[in-house]
Design a protein around this motif. Structure first.
Motif, PDB file in Angstrom:
ATOM      1  N   ASP A 120     -29.626 -27.750 -25.978  1.00 38.53           N
ATOM      2  CA  ASP A 120     -29.494 -29.030 -24.948  1.00 38.53           C
ATOM      3  C   ASP A 120     -28.423 -29.706 -24.115  1.00 38.53           C
ATOM      4  O   ASP A 120     -27.199 -29.584 -24.601  1.00 38.53           O
ATOM      5  N   TYR A 122     -28.242 -31.664 -21.738  1.00 37.26           N
ATOM      6  CA  TYR A 122     -27.436 -32.888 -22.341  1.00 37.26           C
ATOM      7  C   TYR A 122     -26.316 -33.159 -23.214  1.00 37.26           C
ATOM      8  O   TYR A 122     -25.085 -33.121 -23.311  1.00 37.26           O
ATOM      9  N   MET A 123     -26.408 -32.315 -24.668  1.00 33.57           N
ATOM     10  CA  MET A 123     -25.636 -32.867 -25.507  1.00 33.57           C
ATOM     11  C   MET A 123     -24.379 -31.030 -25.413  1.00 33.57           C
ATOM     12  O   MET A 123     -23.273 -31.747 -25.649  1.00 33.57           O
ATOM     13  N   ARG A 126     -21.644 -33.272 -23.645  1.00 34.72           N
ATOM     14  CA  ARG A 126     -20.959 -33.970 -24.805  1.00 34.72           C
ATOM     15  C   ARG A 126     -19.124 -33.570 -24.642  1.00 34.72           C
ATOM     16  O   ARG A 126     -18.597 -34.090 -25.471  1.00 34.72           O
TER      17      ARG A 126
END
Lengths: 551, 85
Positions: A120, A122-123, A126
């Protein structure tokens, strides 16, 4: 009062506290001498300090930048308190008898890796947050101050010498001026100071000792004098100079918006040299008419790995777009010699100024070159980008560069990515070889830009970094100026323009010579634009002579 | 043990901020609170582990609370999911 004499390399008078730059030692040692209990306590303390810092940052953001950024810092604080993360650190300290630094670094890498491997986007992103909090914890554990200056008030920064990668990290808003024990007028600290429009003094030698840390000082970047706790008489004289400086500044303000032209109608393009998109505000504030030299090294020096195409593209695009159609000349990477980057894994050279540097690296490593060229061509769709190749000595090099450009353009074309196919291509004239074959080179490119620092170094066989060459390093040497004439004549013969992007371009004593040579463009530190414009507007090109070329 | 099923409506899924708030919320209770997705169960107090589940919009998760204050806990958690996720 104590007077220390150095070499003034960036004009201006400034007063403030002397602050000695501490070179942060960021080596992480594995084995702990303190034992697990003490290391755990160190970690707990760093945790508390980090969380407090993050809450303070979040609060500041809430007032200034809005909720989004504030939430980011709140989330970082939560990460630092996360049970699994903390457990991972504490276990390592316990089981491996390692330092808190080692444990934090290892846990950071482990969790960053976990996020980076998720499917993902977005992850994956991180992972950067995890690295950021690890960095913060490590800084707090090792007592490293981000931005390098642990002072609320702006200071006069003193150091033995500053590497380009070090000046890049400094918090510029806290620097009033520079004083260094080593270095010369061509060192990167000097160039940075001139861009920032603040005074700098180099080459004070050991007279400037660490014991002066925290003392009140006045520095005069013109005379190269450092006054520590000046007496009343000196103080009055310095204050007067400081006031005069302000007055001149106001005078130069009136030059804004005026055309760069001599009394007899000869136009010269007054451009700026910049080292990163951060310098853009200085260009705009000083009414620069373009960017004559955008050094792309900051992307490489500030990183721990090769910058990606997207990272580069964003930086080039930001500058191209901000200049709103004015020319932005971006120089391809000029690493090597005095600018070394670890991850390039260059072999140690006896004489790096004459070694594998700049375009030689690019031609040896097509993948590194291709990435930069792709980013440059992509940015060409957002402004008037021009590409410039450094350290050229031969026609075949230029032809090879142009082939690489053609290849990149064909790729972008087939991928449907927009670019400007008429992007101008130019070369730096900074080696004697390029001067001797300038007529042939001029047929290959759209413009020449003379790098006077290197041209002087190679023509006079004088190391630009050495500060004890003194009178032997003479950029006004007729040999350098005659080289300039050969290049200018070759350019004009071929119908292309020629500029100067070295420090010499801002030298008012040489302006008549440049006008007599028909130099078309001068690219200088942003703060030199307005003084140079004032000088240009009272010059008469027709009456300028080449007398400085005489021996 | 008390539990409920919930289908995520937030377009970003359980991203960093709600995961952090969720961990904070779960720490208020004595009951062991967990989240289960595709057979993988993580404690709700484990911020990064929750994130590692990669819960996206449209995914259905099981939230459970087990302990003395499980009634209060499950009620609070259900309210949290409804207003934040």
């Amino acid at each position: 009062m104590i007077l220390i004499q150095g070499k003034g390399v960036s004009k201006g008078v400034e007063q403030g506290t002397l602050y000695f730059y501490e070179r942060p030692d960021s080596t992480i040692i594995k084995g702990s001498k303190l034992g697990p209990e003490a290391e755990k306590e160190r970690f707990a303390n760093a945790q508390t300090v980090s969380i407090d810092q993050l809450h303070a940052l979040a609060e500041k953001c809430l007032e200034e930048a809005g909720e989004e950024t504030a939430i980011l810092f709140e989330t970082h604080a939560m990460f630092i308190e996360d049970d699994d993360y903390v457990e991972c650190v504490l276990n390592a300290i316990e089981e491996e008898s390692c330092t808190a630094e080692y444990a934090v670094n290892q846990a950071g890498e482990q969790f960053a890796e976990m996020f980076a491997s998720m499917d993902d986007a977005y992850m994956q992103a991180r992972a950067a947050d995890i690295k950021d909090i690890s960095r913060r914890l490590l800084d707090n554990l090792m007592g490293i101050v981000p931005g390098g200056i642990a002072s609320e008030e702006p200071v006069i920064l003193a150091a033995d010498d500053l590497a380009p990668s070090e000046t890049l990290q400094l918090d510029k808003s806290k620097i009033l001026g520079f004083v260094t024990q080593e270095g010369s007028g061509n060192s990167h600290t000097a160039i940075l100071a001139r861009t920032m429009g603040i005074p700098a003094i180099c080459g004070t030698g050991s007279a400037l000792g660490r014991s002066y840390h925290g003392r009140q000082a006045y520095i005069d970047g013109e005379t190269g004098e450092v006054f520590i706790e000046p007496d009343a008489l000196t103080l009055a004289a310095l204050k007067e100079k400081h006031d005069k400086q302000l007055e001149m500044k106001q005078l130069y303000e009136t030059m804004k918006g005026l055309e760069d032209v001599t009394l007899d109608g000869k136009n010269v393009m007054l451009y700026c040299n910049i080292g990163s998109p951060e310098d853009l505000s200085a260009v705009i504030n000083n009414d620069g008419q373009g960017i004559g030299l955008f050094r792309s090294e900051f992307l490489y020096l500030g990183a721990s790995d090769y910058p990606t195409e997207d990272e580069q593209f964003e930086a080039y695009k930001a500058v191209a777009a901000a200049m709103k159609g004015k020319r932005v000349i971006i120089r391809t990477l000029d690493i090597g010699a005095d600018k070394q980057v670890d991850y390039f894994e260059m072999k140690k050279e006896e004489n790096p100024a004459m070694g594998v540097r700049a375009i030689r690296i690019c031609l040896n490593r097509p993948e590194v070159f291709r990435t930069q060229l792709r980013a440059l061509y992509r940015a060409s769709a957002y402004g008037k980008v021009a590409i410039m190749f450094p350290m050229i000595t031969s026609v075949w090099e230029v032809k090879e560069c142009k082939r690489a450009c053609q290849k990149v353009m064909a790729e972008l074309e087939s991928e449907g990515i927009p670019f400007n196919k008429d992007t101008e291509i130019g070369i730096m004239i900074e080696t004697p070889a390029s001067v001797f074959v300038a007529d042939a080179l001029a047929k290959e490119v759209d413009f020449f830009s003379v790098g006077t620092n290197d041209l002087t170094q190679y023509t006079l066989a004088c190391d630009r970094q050495a500060n004890d060459l003194g009178k032997f390093f003479d950029p006004h040497h007729p040999a350098v100026l005659r080289a300039l004439k050969m290049a200018a004549d070759a350019a004009h013969e071929a119908g292309i323009w020629i500029g100067i992007c070295g420090e010499l371009g801002a030298d008012p004593d040489l302006l008549p010579t440049f006008l007599a040579l028909g130099i078309d463009e001068l690219s200088v530190s942003p703060t030199s634009v307005l003084p140079l414009r004032a000088e240009l507007r009272k010059s008469i090109a027709k009456t300028c002579t080449l007398e400085m070329l005489d021996c | 043990m008390k539990q409920f099923l919930y289908t995520i409506t937030d377009p970003l899924g359980i991203h960093a901020r709600p995961a952090g708030l969720l961990a904070k919320e779960a720490k208020k209770f004595g009951a062991a609170c967990t989240i289960t997705k595709d057979g993988q169960t993580k404690k709700l107090t484990q911020l990064m582990m929750i994130m590692s589940l990669g819960v996206k919009q449209g995914d259905t998760v099981t939230i459970a609370a087990d302990g003395a204050d499980e009634d209060v806990a499950i009620e609070a958690l259900e309210a949290f999911f409804k207003s934040n996720l």
